[in-house]
Design an enzyme around this catalytic site. Structure first.
Site, PDB file in Angstrom:
ATOM      1  N   HIS A  58       0.885  -1.109   0.103  1.00 50.81           N
ATOM      2  CA  HIS A  58       0.114   0.062  -0.022  1.00 50.81           C
ATOM      3  C   HIS A  58       0.951   1.277   0.008  1.00 50.81           C
ATOM      4  O   HIS A  58       1.999   1.098   0.506  1.00 50.81           O
ATOM      5  CB  HIS A  58      -0.812   0.101   1.287  1.00 50.81           C
ATOM      6  CG  HIS A  58      -2.121  -0.967   1.227  1.00 50.81           C
ATOM      7  ND1 HIS A  58      -3.217  -1.007   2.029  1.00 50.81           N
ATOM      8  CD2 HIS A  58      -2.263  -1.909   0.269  1.00 50.81           C
ATOM      9  CE1 HIS A  58      -4.112  -1.847   1.670  1.00 50.81           C
ATOM     10  NE2 HIS A  58      -3.550  -2.389   0.733  1.00 50.81           N
ATOM     11  N   GLU A  60       0.968   4.019   1.937  1.00 50.63           N
ATOM     12  CA  GLU A  60       1.392   4.182   3.120  1.00 50.63           C
ATOM     13  C   GLU A  60       2.696   3.363   3.598  1.00 50.63           C
ATOM     14  O   GLU A  60       3.859   3.772   3.995  1.00 50.63           O
ATOM     15  CB  GLU A  60       0.524   4.268   4.252  1.00 50.63           C
ATOM     16  CG  GLU A  60      -0.745   5.002   4.075  1.00 50.63           C
ATOM     17  CD  GLU A  60      -1.847   4.178   3.385  1.00 50.63           C
ATOM     18  OE1 GLU A  60      -1.552   3.415   2.409  1.00 50.63           O
ATOM     19  OE2 GLU A  60      -3.029   4.273   3.967  1.00 50.63           O
ATOM     20  N   CYS A  88      -6.025   1.781   5.997  1.00 44.25           N
ATOM     21  CA  CYS A  88      -6.447   0.564   6.536  1.00 44.25           C
ATOM     22  C   CYS A  88      -5.763   0.034   7.747  1.00 44.25           C
ATOM     23  O   CYS A  88      -5.005   0.745   8.261  1.00 44.25           O
ATOM     24  CB  CYS A  88      -6.374  -0.419   5.215  1.00 44.25           C
ATOM     25  SG  CYS A  88      -4.540  -1.174   5.039  1.00 44.25           S
ATOM     26  N   CYS A  91      -1.947  -0.546   7.658  1.00 43.99           N
ATOM     27  CA  CYS A  91      -1.181   0.809   7.433  1.00 43.99           C
ATOM     28  C   CYS A  91      -1.386   1.589   8.869  1.00 43.99           C
ATOM     29  O   CYS A  91      -0.473   2.289   9.055  1.00 43.99           O
ATOM     30  CB  CYS A  91      -1.771   1.544   6.198  1.00 43.99           C
ATOM     31  SG  CYS A  91      -1.381   0.833   4.585  1.00 43.99           S
TER      32      CYS A  91
END
Ligand SMILES: [Zn+2]
Length: 157
Positions: A58, A60, A88, A91
């Site tokens: 992801h 992040e 999420c 993260c």
């Protein structure tokens, strides 16, 4: 926030949105992030899960990895993370473990978010570091990058 700080914040979120658009061009879910230390962007990335065949890639996580590798340290105390979508659970945990100082995000994600939605990771007693959170930055634009992407995928090609 002071006015000059607000302008810098807008610029950083614009950079995160640019990463989101580039992710869409790679057929990735368009989420983008930048990591800022001492008023300068030190890492930037979009989602890379398809590109890297890595479900943990992801935006992040990607910027946290980049910055930590560059600085040669596992934690990023004093760093600010800008991301176009509410993080999420995975993260949010990484943001906490990395000791990120401030989290700025754009659109909320009622289906997959974990900050103000879902498990509200930073509010749990098992969370030992919570960043300051600023949400709703460039929210309309951040959300439209996502809805535009999913609409185009549903449309017949
Ligand atoms: Zn995530």
């Amino acid at each position: 926030m002071a006015k000059s700080e607000g302008l810098m914040t807008e610029g950083f979120m614009a950079a995160a949105l640019a990463e989101a658009r580039q992710a869409a061009d790679r057929d990735e879910v368009p989420v983008g992030a930048v990591l800022v230390i001492d008023g300068a962007i030190v890492a930037r990335s979009g989602n890379r899960t398809r590109t890297d065949n890595d479900i943990t890639a992801h935006a992040e996580i990607a910027v946290i990895r980049q910055a930590a590798a560059m600085l040669g340290q596992e934690r990023l105390a004093g760093a600010d993370l800008y991301v176009t979508l509410e993080p999420c659970t995975m993260c949010a945990a990484a943001i906490s473990f990395a000791r990120i100082r401030r989290l700025y995000y754009g659109a909320e994600d009622p289906k997959g978010g974990a900050v103000e939605s879902g498990v509200r990771f930073f509010a749990q007693p098992t969370c030992h570091h919570a960043p300051e959170v600023y949400s709703g930055l460039a929210e309309t634009e951040a959300a439209s990058v996502l809805t535009g992407f999913f609409r185009s995928r549903r449309a017949p090609r």
